[in-house]
Design a protein around this motif. Structure first.
Motif, PDB file in Angstrom:
ATOM      1  N   HIS A  94       0.833  -1.203   0.000  1.00 18.29           N
ATOM      2  CA  HIS A  94       0.000   0.000   0.000  1.00 18.29           C
ATOM      3  C   HIS A  94       0.868   1.253   0.000  1.00 18.29           C
ATOM      4  N   GLN A  95       1.626   1.419  -1.077  1.00 20.17           N
ATOM      5  CA  GLN A  95       2.471   2.590  -1.261  1.00 20.17           C
ATOM      6  C   GLN A  95       2.135   3.220  -2.607  1.00 20.17           C
ATOM      7  N   LEU A  96       2.339   4.519  -2.706  1.00 15.21           N
ATOM      8  CA  LEU A  96       1.984   5.242  -3.927  1.00 15.21           C
ATOM      9  C   LEU A  96       2.739   4.727  -5.147  1.00 15.21           C
ATOM     10  N   ARG A  97       3.964   4.291  -4.967  1.00 14.83           N
ATOM     11  CA  ARG A  97       4.732   3.848  -6.130  1.00 14.83           C
ATOM     12  C   ARG A  97       4.185   2.567  -6.748  1.00 14.83           C
ATOM     13  N   TYR A  98       3.326   1.840  -6.044  1.00 12.19           N
ATOM     14  CA  TYR A  98       2.729   0.621  -6.574  1.00 12.19           C
ATOM     15  C   TYR A  98       1.282   0.825  -7.040  1.00 12.19           C
ATOM     16  N   ALA A  99       0.827   2.055  -7.101  1.00 15.71           N
ATOM     17  CA  ALA A  99      -0.567   2.327  -7.457  1.00 15.71           C
ATOM     18  C   ALA A  99      -0.902   1.842  -8.863  1.00 15.71           C
ATOM     19  N   ALA A 100      -0.025   2.062  -9.824  1.00 17.43           N
ATOM     20  CA  ALA A 100      -0.295   1.631 -11.196  1.00 17.43           C
ATOM     21  C   ALA A 100      -0.356   0.104 -11.288  1.00 17.43           C
ATOM     22  N   ARG A 101       0.523  -0.555 -10.596  1.00 17.76           N
ATOM     23  CA  ARG A 101       0.528  -2.026 -10.597  1.00 17.76           C
ATOM     24  C   ARG A 101      -0.759  -2.556  -9.958  1.00 17.76           C
ATOM     25  N   ARG A 102      -1.185  -1.928  -8.883  1.00 18.22           N
ATOM     26  CA  ARG A 102      -2.406  -2.348  -8.193  1.00 18.22           C
ATOM     27  C   ARG A 102      -3.634  -2.180  -9.087  1.00 18.22           C
ATOM     28  N   VAL A 103      -3.735  -1.046  -9.768  1.00 19.16           N
ATOM     29  CA  VAL A 103      -4.866  -0.796 -10.660  1.00 19.16           C
ATOM     30  C   VAL A 103      -4.825  -1.738 -11.859  1.00 19.16           C
ATOM     31  N   GLY A 104      -3.647  -1.991 -12.389  1.00 17.99           N
ATOM     32  CA  GLY A 104      -3.520  -2.925 -13.506  1.00 17.99           C
ATOM     33  C   GLY A 104      -3.983  -4.321 -13.144  1.00 17.99           C
ATOM     34  N   LEU A 105      -3.580  -4.798 -11.984  1.00 19.01           N
ATOM     35  CA  LEU A 105      -4.032  -6.114 -11.537  1.00 19.01           C
ATOM     36  C   LEU A 105      -5.534  -6.114 -11.258  1.00 19.01           C
ATOM     37  N   ALA A 106      -6.027  -5.010 -10.709  1.00 19.64           N
ATOM     38  CA  ALA A 106      -7.461  -4.915 -10.412  1.00 19.64           C
ATOM     39  C   ALA A 106      -8.285  -4.965 -11.698  1.00 19.64           C
ATOM     40  N   LEU A 107      -7.788  -4.418 -12.774  1.00 17.79           N
ATOM     41  CA  LEU A 107      -8.487  -4.483 -14.049  1.00 17.79           C
ATOM     42  C   LEU A 107      -8.319  -5.844 -14.729  1.00 17.79           C
ATOM     43  N   THR A 108      -7.224  -6.503 -14.453  1.00 18.48           N
ATOM     44  CA  THR A 108      -6.943  -7.795 -15.094  1.00 18.48           C
ATOM     45  C   THR A 108      -7.854  -8.900 -14.566  1.00 18.48           C
TER      46      THR A 108
END
Length: 127
Positions: A94-108
């Motif tokens: 839960h860090q800002l630098r992983y936000a894109a990775r988190r959203v990408g997985l959430a969409l996948t």
């Protein structure tokens, strides 16, 4: 002095951004709300599909059964893969630098459910 050398006037390089993301739970939650029900509906439809050929016999029943078994395997593997992606979405730090990775997985995760269901429907030789 060379361009890459460190001199006293330059600012030292800082470490990676460790800023906590206060909204890190939103993307995994939305993904869970979409993925879990759609996965359960796909599983229920796949499990009830053999009733489509309940009155079939002979070659039609054999073709349906063979194609259904392959499609059922693909459906189960795809839904397990979607579950793994969904769990990975929650496991991203839960860090800002992983936000894109988190959203990408959430969409996948829901995308995997959709693609798996379409593959199931295409693989079955419907009567």
């Amino acid at each position: 002095m060379r361009e890459n050398s460190h001199d006293g006037d330059s600012t030292p390089a800082t470490g990676p951004d460790e800023t906590p993301d206060d909204h890190a739970w939103i993307a995994p939650l939305i993904s869970s709300v979409v993925t879990v029900p759609s996965g359960l509906l796909a599983l229920a439809y796949g499990a009830l599909s053999p009733m489509e050929c309940g009155s079939c016999n002979g070659a039609v029943a054999d073709r349906f059964h063979d194609s259904y078994m392959t499609a059922w395997t693909v459906l189960c593997i795809g839904l397990v893969l979607a579950l793994i992606v969904l769990i990975a979405t929650w496991a991203v730090p839960h860090q800002l630098r992983y936000a894109a990775r988190r959203v990408g997985l959430a969409l996948t995760a829901p995308t995997v459910v959709g693609v798996t269901f379409v593959a199931f429907m295409a693989l079955v030789d419907w009567p």
